[in-house]
Design a protein around this motif. Structure first.
Motif, PDB file in Angstrom:
ATOM      1  N   HIS A 190       0.875  -1.228  -0.188  1.00 21.30           N
ATOM      2  CA  HIS A 190       0.184  -0.017  -0.062  1.00 21.30           C
ATOM      3  C   HIS A 190       0.654   1.138   0.106  1.00 21.30           C
ATOM      4  CE1 HIS A 190      -3.629  -2.260   0.478  1.00 21.30           C
ATOM      5  NE2 HIS A 190      -3.155  -2.845   1.648  1.00 21.30           N
ATOM      6  N   GLY A 191       1.845   1.242  -0.569  1.00 19.38           N
ATOM      7  CA  GLY A 191       2.675   2.433  -0.829  1.00 19.38           C
ATOM      8  C   GLY A 191       3.642   2.686   0.297  1.00 19.38           C
ATOM      9  N   SER A 192       3.979   1.918   1.272  1.00 18.66           N
ATOM     10  CA  SER A 192       4.604   2.144   2.533  1.00 18.66           C
ATOM     11  C   SER A 192       5.936   2.406   2.011  1.00 18.66           C
ATOM     12  CB  SER A 192       4.404   0.998   3.394  1.00 18.66           C
ATOM     13  OG  SER A 192       4.796  -0.199   2.962  1.00 18.66           O
ATOM     14  N   THR A 193       6.489   1.823   0.867  1.00 18.20           N
ATOM     15  CA  THR A 193       8.143   1.677   0.703  1.00 18.20           C
ATOM     16  C   THR A 193       8.238   3.109  -0.194  1.00 18.20           C
ATOM     17  OG1 THR A 193       7.762   0.592  -1.420  1.00 18.20           O
ATOM     18  CG2 THR A 193       8.359  -0.706   0.546  1.00 18.20           C
ATOM     19  N   LEU A 194       7.332   3.693  -0.584  1.00 17.12           N
ATOM     20  CA  LEU A 194       7.309   5.138  -1.392  1.00 17.12           C
ATOM     21  C   LEU A 194       7.309   6.268  -0.475  1.00 17.12           C
ATOM     22  CD1 LEU A 194       5.321   4.059  -4.455  1.00 17.12           C
ATOM     23  CD2 LEU A 194       7.658   3.674  -4.000  1.00 17.12           C
ATOM     24  N   THR A 195       8.457   7.040   0.088  1.00 16.29           N
ATOM     25  CA  THR A 195       8.695   7.939   0.687  1.00 16.29           C
ATOM     26  C   THR A 195       8.174   9.232  -0.169  1.00 16.29           C
ATOM     27  OG1 THR A 195      10.795   8.348  -0.032  1.00 16.29           O
ATOM     28  CG2 THR A 195      10.217   7.040   1.896  1.00 16.29           C
ATOM     29  N   TRP A 196       7.905  10.384   0.236  1.00 10.47           N
ATOM     30  CA  TRP A 196       7.678  11.663  -0.474  1.00 10.47           C
ATOM     31  C   TRP A 196       8.519  11.953  -1.486  1.00 10.47           C
ATOM     32  CZ3 TRP A 196       4.294  15.012  -2.104  1.00 10.47           C
ATOM     33  CH2 TRP A 196       4.724  16.488  -2.400  1.00 10.47           C
ATOM     34  N   HIS A 197       9.935  11.762  -1.228  1.00  9.88           N
ATOM     35  CA  HIS A 197      10.901  12.178  -2.042  1.00  9.88           C
ATOM     36  C   HIS A 197      11.000  11.015  -3.136  1.00  9.88           C
ATOM     37  CE1 HIS A 197      13.061  15.187   0.866  1.00  9.88           C
ATOM     38  NE2 HIS A 197      12.307  15.801  -0.009  1.00  9.88           N
ATOM     39  N   LEU A 198      10.739  10.073  -2.646  1.00 11.18           N
ATOM     40  CA  LEU A 198      10.896   8.519  -3.939  1.00 11.18           C
ATOM     41  C   LEU A 198       9.808   9.024  -4.903  1.00 11.18           C
ATOM     42  CD1 LEU A 198      12.889   6.482  -4.083  1.00 11.18           C
ATOM     43  CD2 LEU A 198      11.329   5.132  -2.609  1.00 11.18           C
ATOM     44  N   ARG A 199       8.450   9.257  -4.292  1.00 12.50           N
ATOM     45  CA  ARG A 199       7.436   9.325  -5.418  1.00 12.50           C
ATOM     46  C   ARG A 199       7.753  10.600  -6.301  1.00 12.50           C
ATOM     47  NH1 ARG A 199       1.993   7.747  -2.122  1.00 12.50           N
ATOM     48  NH2 ARG A 199       2.740   6.356  -0.718  1.00 12.50           N
ATOM     49  N   LEU A 200       8.504  11.749  -5.801  1.00 15.87           N
ATOM     50  CA  LEU A 200       8.962  12.748  -6.670  1.00 15.87           C
ATOM     51  C   LEU A 200       9.947  12.287  -7.683  1.00 15.87           C
ATOM     52  CD1 LEU A 200       8.729  16.009  -4.455  1.00 15.87           C
ATOM     53  CD2 LEU A 200       7.094  15.083  -5.894  1.00 15.87           C
ATOM     54  N   LYS A 201      10.790  11.433  -7.107  1.00 16.87           N
ATOM     55  CA  LYS A 201      11.937  10.921  -8.045  1.00 16.87           C
ATOM     56  C   LYS A 201      11.004  10.151  -9.524  1.00 16.87           C
ATOM     57  CE  LYS A 201      15.154   7.248  -8.329  1.00 16.87           C
ATOM     58  NZ  LYS A 201      15.809   7.717  -9.439  1.00 16.87           N
ATOM     59  N   ILE A 202      10.205   9.334  -8.928  1.00 15.09           N
ATOM     60  CA  ILE A 202       9.512   8.446  -9.997  1.00 15.09           C
ATOM     61  C   ILE A 202       8.652   9.377 -10.969  1.00 15.09           C
ATOM     62  CG2 ILE A 202       7.536   6.908 -10.252  1.00 15.09           C
ATOM     63  CD1 ILE A 202       8.040   5.850  -7.487  1.00 15.09           C
ATOM     64  N   ALA A 203       8.033  10.486 -10.376  1.00 13.16           N
ATOM     65  CA  ALA A 203       7.572  11.584 -11.339  1.00 13.16           C
ATOM     66  C   ALA A 203       8.564  12.372 -12.037  1.00 13.16           C
ATOM     67  CB  ALA A 203       7.010  12.343 -10.507  1.00 13.16           C
ATOM     68  N   VAL A 204       9.698  12.322 -11.725  1.00 12.50           N
ATOM     69  CA  VAL A 204      10.697  13.170 -12.659  1.00 12.50           C
ATOM     70  C   VAL A 204      11.174  12.154 -13.427  1.00 12.50           C
ATOM     71  CG1 VAL A 204      13.391  13.958 -12.501  1.00 12.50           C
ATOM     72  CG2 VAL A 204      11.351  14.777 -10.881  1.00 12.50           C
ATOM     73  N   ASP A 205      11.237  10.741 -13.113  1.00  9.74           N
ATOM     74  CA  ASP A 205      11.910  10.016 -14.032  1.00  9.74           C
ATOM     75  C   ASP A 205      10.800   9.689 -15.314  1.00  9.74           C
ATOM     76  OD1 ASP A 205      14.152   9.523 -12.739  1.00  9.74           O
ATOM     77  OD2 ASP A 205      13.320   7.642 -11.708  1.00  9.74           O
ATOM     78  N   VAL A 206       9.673   9.532 -14.998  1.00  7.03           N
ATOM     79  CA  VAL A 206       8.449   9.477 -16.083  1.00  7.03           C
ATOM     80  C   VAL A 206       8.476  10.639 -16.936  1.00  7.03           C
ATOM     81  CG1 VAL A 206       6.152   9.317 -16.274  1.00  7.03           C
ATOM     82  CG2 VAL A 206       7.112   8.145 -14.352  1.00  7.03           C
ATOM     83  N   ALA A 207       8.562  11.960 -16.159  1.00  3.16           N
ATOM     84  CA  ALA A 207       8.562  13.025 -17.024  1.00  3.16           C
ATOM     85  C   ALA A 207      10.016  13.157 -17.973  1.00  3.16           C
ATOM     86  CB  ALA A 207       8.722  14.278 -16.292  1.00  3.16           C
ATOM     87  N   ARG A 208      11.003  12.539 -17.622  1.00  2.00           N
ATOM     88  CA  ARG A 208      12.210  12.381 -18.436  1.00  2.00           C
ATOM     89  C   ARG A 208      11.967  11.782 -19.767  1.00  2.00           C
ATOM     90  NH1 ARG A 208      16.129  12.716 -13.441  1.00  2.00           N
ATOM     91  NH2 ARG A 208      17.139  14.901 -13.710  1.00  2.00           N
ATOM     92  N   GLY A 209      11.416  10.585 -19.245  1.00  2.00           N
ATOM     93  CA  GLY A 209      11.093   9.459 -20.434  1.00  2.00           C
ATOM     94  C   GLY A 209      10.137  10.045 -21.656  1.00  2.00           C
ATOM     95  N   LEU A 210       9.119  10.740 -20.840  1.00  2.00           N
ATOM     96  CA  LEU A 210       8.194  11.599 -21.833  1.00  2.00           C
ATOM     97  C   LEU A 210       8.772  12.540 -22.826  1.00  2.00           C
ATOM     98  CD1 LEU A 210       4.707  11.763 -19.991  1.00  2.00           C
ATOM     99  CD2 LEU A 210       5.258  10.129 -21.614  1.00  2.00           C
TER     100      LEU A 210
END
Length: 446
Positions: free
Chosen positions: A246-266
């Protein structure tokens, strides 16, 4: 092969041959008597000889040379030279054609399928696979033999099933226990399966980016189609958010990192890919995470060239990711991907599924429900995922919410470019996670 380097010396030799023949012709004989020059005129031999004997009986005999013999020699020389040049050109053409065929055969050989005789040990197969994979040119896709995939997945046993994708099951494949990959089976009987299979191979075969999944190879066996990808140890973003953890391994900064990675791919697809592309099927289940939670885009079966509207209007499985303009009239641009990105950003922010079932005959989109609260700073902290609640700077929370609201605007012209989105999020991600935020600047607000 440069034809000019060969033809120029041949032309010089031919010219020299002709000049030699011309210079070797006999000169007309000229006699002088009492200081007067007797010129040879073109007259019949009998008349000319009689006249000369009457005038000067003691003069030597004058020889008359016919120009017809000289012309014949020049003509023969030209024919020989032309034949020689024609033969050289024909020979060079044959050499060039042979070289092209040899080059084509060599390129096809680099993409050959790995042949697997029955009873061959898997270790021997991996030696052949590694040599072929390392020897193939950049952008090529290796063809796997079915027996190799069958051995790597233990005959596609249920114990190796990692999940169920939109096109079929996904398996864990172990090649000789050292090289781990993912094998996705594409149901060949499904409508549009062949077209999507070819489309994904074409796009991923030429794309190389750290935030886009790497396609290792493919396999065609009867009606079935298989795609082999690099292993992503942490599965999909959907599994991380809504699975057992349920997202317990995804911290705030880790979630933002994922968002940045997706944006870089796009951004790569929209701005740097040749030709520019629209992913068209961006959603949390198509965002995969490796062992370090680096995010990569996957599933390029519906990807199209930017600016082209396809007659086939197949949409994502969840309509919440689909931009309104595409759902209504089929208009497809890079802003369609921006809309889907905004939806993913809301998922990272709230940790909720996109559709809530409130009653048996009624369901409400989480976007419709959240939109008024996203723009209200007093209510915004209350809709944040409880796992990350009170773990971020409120200013950063407001900024992320503002970016998400802009991305999901109904009017495409109001949405930002993915490059602008990326530049807005990078300053919020710590430097050790690929952003530009210094840890000293991270002020946690209660």
């Amino acid at each position: 092969m440069n034809f000019a380097l060969v033809l120029i010396p041949m032309w010089v030799l031919t010219t020299a041959l002709i000049v030699t023949i011309i210079e070797a012709r006999p000169e007309p004989t000229i006699s002088t008597t009492s200081g007067h020059i007797l010129l040879v005129e073109e007259q019949p031999i009998i008349q000319f000889s009689a006249k000369m004997e009457a005038q000067s009986p003691g003069l030597p005999e004058v020889r008359v040379i016919h120009h017809q013999d000289l012309n014949k020699r020049i003509l023969i020389a030209l024919i020989v030279a032309s034949t020689l040049l024609g033969g050289i050109l024909l020979l060079l053409s044959c050499c060039w054609i042979y070289r092209q065929k040899t080059s084509k055969h060599s390129n096809e050989k680099t993409q050959r399928t790995i042949e697997v005789p029955k009873g061959t040990p898997l270790s021997a197969l991996m030696v052949e696979f590694n040599s072929l994979r390392l020897g193939s040119r950049k952008g090529s896709v290796v063809g796997f033999n079915y027996q190799l995939l069958e051995a790597a997945t233990n005959k596609f046993s249920e114990s190796n099933v990692l999940g169920e994708g939109s096109s079929g099951p996904v398996y864990r494949a172990s090649f000789d226990g050292k090289f781990i990959a993912v094998v996705k089976k594409v149901d060949g009987l499904r409508q549009d399966a062949e077209r999507e299979f070819e489309n994904e191979m074409n796009w991923l075969g030429k794309i190389r980016h750290q935030n886009i999944i790497r396609l290792l190879g493919y396999c065609i066996h009867g009606e079935a189609r298989f795609l082999v990808y690099e292993m992503m140890q942490n599965g999909s973003l959907e599994t991380q958010l809504y699975g057992p953890s349920h997202g317990s391994t995804l911290t705030w900064h880790l979630r933002l990192k994922i968002a940045v990675d997706v944006a870089r791919g796009l951004e790569y697809l929209h701005e740097h890919c040749n030709p520019p592309a629209v992913h068209r099927d961006l959603k949390s289940s198509n965002i995969l995470l490796d062992s370090n939670f680096n995010a990569k885009l996957s599933d390029f079966g519906l990807t199209v060239t930017s600016g082209k509207n396809k007659e086939n209007k197949k949409l994502s499985g969840n309509l919440c990711y689909v931009a309104p303009e595409y759902n209504l009239d089929g208009k497809l641009t890079d802003k369609s991907d921006v809309y889907a990105f905004g939806v993913v950003l809301l998922e990272l922010l709230m940790g909720r599924k996109l559709v809530e079932h409130k009653a048996a005959a009624e369901s409400q989109s989480i976007i419709t429900w959240a939109m008024p609260q996203l723009t209200d700073r007093s209510k915004l902290p209350n809709i944040v995922d409880c796992v990350i609640k009170d773990t971020m700077d409120l200013k950063h929370l407001y900024q992320v919410a503002a970016v998400a609201v802009l991305c999901v605007q109904p009017e495409p012209s109001y949405r930002p470019l993915i490059t602008d989105v990326l530049h807005s999020l990078i300053p919020l991600v710590p430097m050790d996670l690929g952003g530009s935020l210094r840890i000293a600047d991270c002020v946690v607000s209660a």
